[in-house]
Every structure is written in structure tokens, then in C-alpha cells.
Design an enzyme around this catalytic site. Structure first.
Site, PDB file in Angstrom:
ATOM      1  N   HIS A 268       0.846  -1.196   0.000  1.00  0.00           N
ATOM      2  CA  HIS A 268       0.000   0.000   0.000  1.00  0.00           C
ATOM      3  C   HIS A 268       0.877   1.240   0.000  1.00  0.00           C
ATOM      4  O   HIS A 268       1.943   1.257   0.603  1.00  0.00           O
ATOM      5  CB  HIS A 268      -0.926   0.023   1.229  1.00  0.00           C
ATOM      6  CG  HIS A 268      -2.089   0.948   1.051  1.00  0.00           C
ATOM      7  ND1 HIS A 268      -2.016   2.282   1.383  1.00  0.00           N
ATOM      8  CD2 HIS A 268      -3.329   0.742   0.558  1.00  0.00           C
ATOM      9  CE1 HIS A 268      -3.185   2.856   1.104  1.00  0.00           C
ATOM     10  NE2 HIS A 268      -3.995   1.946   0.604  1.00  0.00           N
ATOM     11  N   GLU A 321      -7.944  -4.756  -0.906  1.00  0.00           N
ATOM     12  CA  GLU A 321      -8.478  -5.401  -2.100  1.00  0.00           C
ATOM     13  C   GLU A 321      -8.459  -6.927  -2.018  1.00  0.00           C
ATOM     14  O   GLU A 321      -9.232  -7.597  -2.697  1.00  0.00           O
ATOM     15  CB  GLU A 321      -7.679  -4.952  -3.339  1.00  0.00           C
ATOM     16  CG  GLU A 321      -7.475  -3.461  -3.470  1.00  0.00           C
ATOM     17  CD  GLU A 321      -8.737  -2.705  -3.844  1.00  0.00           C
ATOM     18  OE1 GLU A 321      -9.833  -3.206  -3.543  1.00  0.00           O
ATOM     19  OE2 GLU A 321      -8.614  -1.615  -4.427  1.00  0.00           O
TER      20      GLU A 321
HETATM   21  N1  ACO Z   1       3.903  -7.714  -4.785  1.00  0.00           N
HETATM   22  C1  ACO Z   1       5.241  -7.848  -4.938  1.00  0.00           C
HETATM   23  N2  ACO Z   1       6.125  -6.868  -4.715  1.00  0.00           N
HETATM   24  C2  ACO Z   1       5.618  -5.684  -4.316  1.00  0.00           C
HETATM   25  C3  ACO Z   1       4.247  -5.474  -4.131  1.00  0.00           C
HETATM   26  C4  ACO Z   1       3.368  -6.559  -4.387  1.00  0.00           C
HETATM   27  N3  ACO Z   1       2.051  -6.434  -4.233  1.00  0.00           N
HETATM   28  N4  ACO Z   1       4.054  -4.202  -3.751  1.00  0.00           N
HETATM   29  C5  ACO Z   1       5.266  -3.630  -3.695  1.00  0.00           C
HETATM   30  N5  ACO Z   1       6.210  -4.525  -4.043  1.00  0.00           N
HETATM   31  C6  ACO Z   1       7.645  -4.299  -4.093  1.00  0.00           C
HETATM   32  C7  ACO Z   1       8.024  -3.528  -5.337  1.00  0.00           C
HETATM   33  O1  ACO Z   1       8.306  -4.371  -6.425  1.00  0.00           O
HETATM   34  C8  ACO Z   1       9.225  -2.752  -4.874  1.00  0.00           C
HETATM   35  O2  ACO Z   1      10.320  -3.582  -4.926  1.00  0.00           O
HETATM   36  P1  ACO Z   1      11.783  -3.038  -5.356  1.00  0.00           P
HETATM   37  O3  ACO Z   1      12.116  -2.004  -4.329  1.00  0.00           O
HETATM   38  O4  ACO Z   1      12.645  -4.248  -5.307  1.00  0.00           O
HETATM   39  O5  ACO Z   1      11.620  -2.446  -6.724  1.00  0.00           O
HETATM   40  C9  ACO Z   1       8.929  -2.465  -3.399  1.00  0.00           C
HETATM   41  O6  ACO Z   1       7.996  -3.476  -2.992  1.00  0.00           O
HETATM   42  C10 ACO Z   1       8.306  -1.095  -3.158  1.00  0.00           C
HETATM   43  O7  ACO Z   1       7.233  -0.931  -4.087  1.00  0.00           O
HETATM   44  P2  ACO Z   1       6.615   0.476  -4.475  1.00  0.00           P
HETATM   45  O8  ACO Z   1       6.129   0.423  -5.884  1.00  0.00           O
HETATM   46  O9  ACO Z   1       7.550   1.583  -4.120  1.00  0.00           O
HETATM   47  O10 ACO Z   1       5.422   0.575  -3.523  1.00  0.00           O
HETATM   48  P3  ACO Z   1       4.262   1.638  -3.682  1.00  0.00           P
HETATM   49  O11 ACO Z   1       3.955   2.153  -2.345  1.00  0.00           O
HETATM   50  O12 ACO Z   1       4.559   2.651  -4.709  1.00  0.00           O
HETATM   51  O13 ACO Z   1       3.088   0.737  -4.281  1.00  0.00           O
HETATM   52  C11 ACO Z   1       1.116  -0.429  -4.565  1.00  0.00           C
HETATM   53  C12 ACO Z   1       1.895   0.520  -3.660  1.00  0.00           C
HETATM   54  C13 ACO Z   1       0.903   0.221  -5.958  1.00  0.00           C
HETATM   55  C14 ACO Z   1      -0.236  -0.665  -3.923  1.00  0.00           C
HETATM   56  C15 ACO Z   1       1.888  -1.750  -4.706  1.00  0.00           C
HETATM   57  O14 ACO Z   1       2.091  -2.309  -3.430  1.00  0.00           O
HETATM   58  C16 ACO Z   1       1.199  -2.741  -5.629  1.00  0.00           C
HETATM   59  O15 ACO Z   1       1.398  -2.675  -6.839  1.00  0.00           O
HETATM   60  N6  ACO Z   1       0.387  -3.680  -5.080  1.00  0.00           N
HETATM   61  C17 ACO Z   1      -0.328  -4.632  -5.888  1.00  0.00           C
HETATM   62  C18 ACO Z   1      -1.602  -4.014  -6.455  1.00  0.00           C
HETATM   63  C19 ACO Z   1      -2.662  -3.787  -5.406  1.00  0.00           C
HETATM   64  O16 ACO Z   1      -2.922  -4.607  -4.529  1.00  0.00           O
HETATM   65  N7  ACO Z   1      -3.304  -2.615  -5.520  1.00  0.00           N
HETATM   66  C20 ACO Z   1      -4.335  -2.195  -4.578  1.00  0.00           C
HETATM   67  C21 ACO Z   1      -3.796  -1.207  -3.604  1.00  0.00           C
HETATM   68  S1  ACO Z   1      -4.981  -0.729  -2.374  1.00  0.00           S
HETATM   69  C22 ACO Z   1      -5.926   0.443  -3.119  1.00  0.00           C
HETATM   70  O17 ACO Z   1      -5.595   1.000  -4.115  1.00  0.00           O
HETATM   71  C23 ACO Z   1      -7.245   0.781  -2.504  1.00  0.00           C
END
Ligand code: ACO
Length: 378
Positions: A268, A321
Site C-alpha cells: 500500500h 483489495e
Molecule cells: N507484490 C510484490 N512486490 C511488491 C508489491 C506486491 N504487491 N508491492 C510492492 N512490491 C515491491 C516492489 O516491487 C518494490 O520492490 P523493489 O524495491 O525491489 O523495486 C517495493 O515493494 C516497493 O514498491 P513500491 O512500488 O515503491 O510501492 P508503492 O507504495 O509505490 O506501491 C502499490 C503501492 C501500488 C499498492 C503496490 O504495493 C502494488 O502494486 N500492489 C499490488 C496491487 C494492489 O494490490 N493494488 C491495490 C492497492 S490498495 C488500493 O488502491 C485501494
């Protein structure tokens, strides 16, 4: 004197762009609230309409006020008869499209038919009443759109029902099961508002121009339709369906992460703790006796362990979600309608933000930094 510019980070992350008295998200504490009331507690203890009253009027209703508000908004669910043929036509235009695409057209037509005009310079109470009408129509529009698209006659709303029960009844034409009604109602309460997310900001930007509230709702729905905003529950459910059984969880999750994929329903932008909405929705899911619940819990454990191992510095926890997909599925909501059902509850938040924006408006008009070709000629 030129106005000094300030460089905001990409995505406006961490930038405060407005003051609001509607709600707040405290990501480090794993806490969010509506007008000071912890949202998970409201979901456990209050009807959807009571929480709608909290956002629209400003406080939680007494029992009598709540009954009155429920009847009032229940009566607004009925659509004008001469609008219905237009809605049916719009619902099927374009063929196989995501639900928010046709739903936003139905909302736009409803606003146009109601004669909504720019709010600027008009009576604030009349504008707030328009917001109430738009939100009230949402479940009926979802039911009409979905049934029309499936070759079924739409069903009339029943003002005596709450939103959750009536939405289920207008989709399926049968008396909804009380467990499904209460489960859906808690999902709806939990998802009413959540800070300055993209759709809420879109609604406020549109409102800041003085445009009609229908335009604000349509803008918000457009934002919600983006895969980065409102689309994850379907993907989380698909992931569980693809995994199929608990013993396949570990190789499936590891394989997915090895391929660099993101696990839907985890991580998140704001929360560094478990998403408080996920805590409630997990217990809601556990009220159903369905094998998908045990599978979801098993897969969640495997996913969290894998994410912790691969990202020891970055807390990646379950987000709203993950169990939202499970709960909506168990309530009998077709998966293609998940984002539309999200819009039913979030429209309460959008409406409150539009009314708040209108009450203390300043046109939202940021600046940009030009990085193109330098000036050519004189
Ligand atoms: N699965 C695997 N790896 C992940 C996930 C995930 N769900 N989320 C983050 N990471 C990893 C990234 O690959 C990144 O790794 P790296 O540093 O080696 O490149 C690290 O964790 C940090 O990720 P960010 O992109 O900086 O995290 P951010 O806070 O920007 O992203 C997000 C948040 C978009 C929700 C992300 O966690 C994601 O894509 N999750 C999956 C989609 C999802 O569940 N969306 C619903 C969110 S809740 C809502 O919108 C109401």
C-alpha cells in the site's frame, strides 16, 4: 509580481493540497476515520445510511433521524420513467466494456436528465441535495445496467430496504440472504472514503471549476476505472482461482514473484501496517462457510512470508483489495461488477468532497515546468 513556484514530487506524494473535515488516513498507525469516527468501528456497528448521514450532514444520526434519512434516500433510488429507455440504450453501447465505463455514462445521463447545472453562485442546500440524488441513484443504475447488459429486465428499487439489500435484490431478483447483506454493508461502509486518492482529487478538481456535480462524479469514476486505482479485487480473486488449492500456494506465489510480478492485494502507498480494512474484511469473509475463505487465508500467509523474505526493509502487508474480492464474490456480486460496487460506496465520499470543495472554493490550477524545445525566434 510572479507567483513563486514550488516543485512537488512526482505523483504529489506527501503534498498537502487541501484541508478537509471529512476523514483522514494515518498510514503509520494503520488507522483511518470519517469525521473522527474510526471507520472499522462504524462498519461493525452502523448501517451504511447512518455513515452516509455522517458524511452528508456532519454527524451520526439518532435512531429517528437515521430512519428518516434511510427513507429519504431510499425514495431517491427510483429513476424517472422517461430516463430509463435512455439508460438501457447507453448500458449496452460499445459491447464488452468494463463496468465503470457504462456506469459513468448512466451517471452522466442521470445528471443531465435532472438538469444539473454549474453549482457556482447557486444555493448551497440545493447543490448538496443534488449530491444526495446522484449518490442515491447509484445502486439502481448498477442494477439496471448489469441486468440490461445480460438481457434481463431491470428491477425497481424498494425504498424500504437499505442500500446493500436493495443492490443485491436489484441484481438478482431474489430476497438477499441476511449474511450477504450485512457483509456487503460492511464492505460499503469501509470503502466510503480514504483520503485524497486519485478519484476523490479528480472530483474536487472538477468541482473547483464550478461545474455541475454530475461532471465531478463522472470524473471521479473515470479515475476509479484506471487499473492502478479500483481494479485490484478482481485480480486478487483471479489469483486465488488460479492457485486453486492450498498446496499450490507456495510454488504459485514464488513463481509469480520470480517473474517480477506483483501480488494483487498486497502492499500500500500509505499503510506501513496491515490495512485496517483488510482486518475487518477477513473476519467478514470468515462468516461464510466456503472453501475459498480457507484458501485465501492460506495463500495470504504464504504471500506475506514470501514478501517479507524478499523485501525485509519494506513492510508489504495485505491491503483492502485482497479480502474485498473474496467478500464481494461470497455476497454474490459478479466479479465484473466489483469496481461498480466500489463506486456505489465511494460516491458518498466523492459527494461529500464536492460539497466541501464548493463550500470553500478556490480554482485548483497548479503550474508545470516546461522542458520542451527552448523558445524559437523572437
Ligand atoms: N507484490 C510484490 N512486490 C511488491 C508489491 C506486491 N504487491 N508491492 C510492492 N512490491 C515491491 C516492489 O516491487 C518494490 O520492490 P523493489 O524495491 O525491489 O523495486 C517495493 O515493494 C516497493 O514498491 P513500491 O512500488 O515503491 O510501492 P508503492 O507504495 O509505490 O506501491 C502499490 C503501492 C501500488 C499498492 C503496490 O504495493 C502494488 O502494486 N500492489 C499490488 C496491487 C494492489 O494490490 N493494488 C491495490 C492497492 S490498495 C488500493 O488502491 C485501494
Amino acid at each position: 509580481m510572479p507567483v513563486p513556484t514550488i516543485d512537488a514530487p512526482p505523483g504529489l506524494e506527501g503534498v498537502v493540497v487541501a484541508e478537509t473535515a471529512i476523514g483522514d488516513v494515518r498510514g503509520d498507525e494503520g488507522f483511518y476515520h470519517y469525521r473522527g469516527h474510526p471507520a472499522p468501528r462504524l462498519a461493525e456497528s452502523r448501517a451504511f445510511e447512518d455513515v452516509w448521514h455522517l458524511l452528508h450532514v456532519g454527524d451520526l444520526p439518532t435512531r429517528a433521524e437515521g430512519d428518516g434519512f434511510r427513507r429519504h434516500v431510499g425514495s431517491m433510488r427510483r429513476l424517472p420513467a422517461d430516463l430509463v429507455p435512455l439508460l438501457r440504450a447507453a448500458a449496452v453501447a460499445g459491447g464488452d466494456l468494463p463496468a465503470l465505463v457504462w456506469l459513468r455514462s448512466l451517471v452522466s445521463l442521470t445528471a443531465q436528465h435532472a438538469g444539473l447545472t454549474p453549482w457556482l453562485g447557486r444555493d448551497a442546500e440545493a447543490v448538496a441535495d443534488e449530491a444526495l440524488h446522484l449518490v442515491a441513484a447509484m445502486p439502481t443504475l448498477v442494477g439496471l445496467g448489469w441486468r440490461t447488459r445480460n438481457g434481463l429486465a431491470e428491477l425497481d428499487p424498494d425504498p424500504g430496504r437499505g442500500v446493500a439489500a436493495d443492490l443485491l435484490a436489484m441484481l438478482h431478483g431474489t430476497e438477499p440472504h441476511p449474511i450477504a447483506v450485512r457483509a456487503l454493508e460492511r464492505y460499503l461502509v469501509l470503502t466510503i472514503d480514504h483520503g485524497f486518492n486519485a478519484s476523490t482529487l479528480a472530483a474536487r478538481v472538477l468541482t473547483s471549476t464550478g461545474a455541475d456535480l454530475g461532471s465531478g462524479m463522472v470524473a471521479a469514476m473515470g479515475a476509479l476505472s484506471g487499473p492502478l486505482h479500483g481494479g485490484a479485487p478482481v485480480h486478487a480473486l483471479r489469483m486465488l482461482e488460479a492457485i486453486g488449492s492450498p498446496e499450490r500456494a507456495w510454488p504459485w506465489i514464488e513463481g509469480s514473484l520470480d517473474r517480477g510480478e506483483r501480488l494483487m492485494g498486497f502492499g500500500h502507498r500509505v499503510y506501513r501496517t496491515e490495512d485496517p480494512r483488510s482486518v475487518v474484511l477477513r473476519s467478514v469473509a470468515e462468516e461464510f462457510t466456503d472453501p475459498i475463505v480457507a484458501l485465501a487465508i492460506e495463500v495470504e500467509g504464504v504471500a506475506l512470508a514470501a514478501l517479507q523474505r524478499r523485501h525485509p526493509q519494506r513492510p508489504l502487508r495485505t491491503n483492502v483489495e485482497y479480502y474485498a474480492g473474496v467478500v464481494l464474490h461470497l455476497c454474490g456480486i459478479p466479479s465484473e461488477l466489483f469496481p461498480a460496487v466500489f463506486a456505489v460506496s465511494r460516491s458518498v465520499g466523492w459527494a461529500a468532497h464536492m460539497v466541501e470543495q464548493a463550500s470553500a472554493n478556490r480554482l485548483i490550477r497548479p503550474a508545470s515546468r516546461y522542458v520542451g524545445t527552448p523558445r524559437v525566434g523572437t
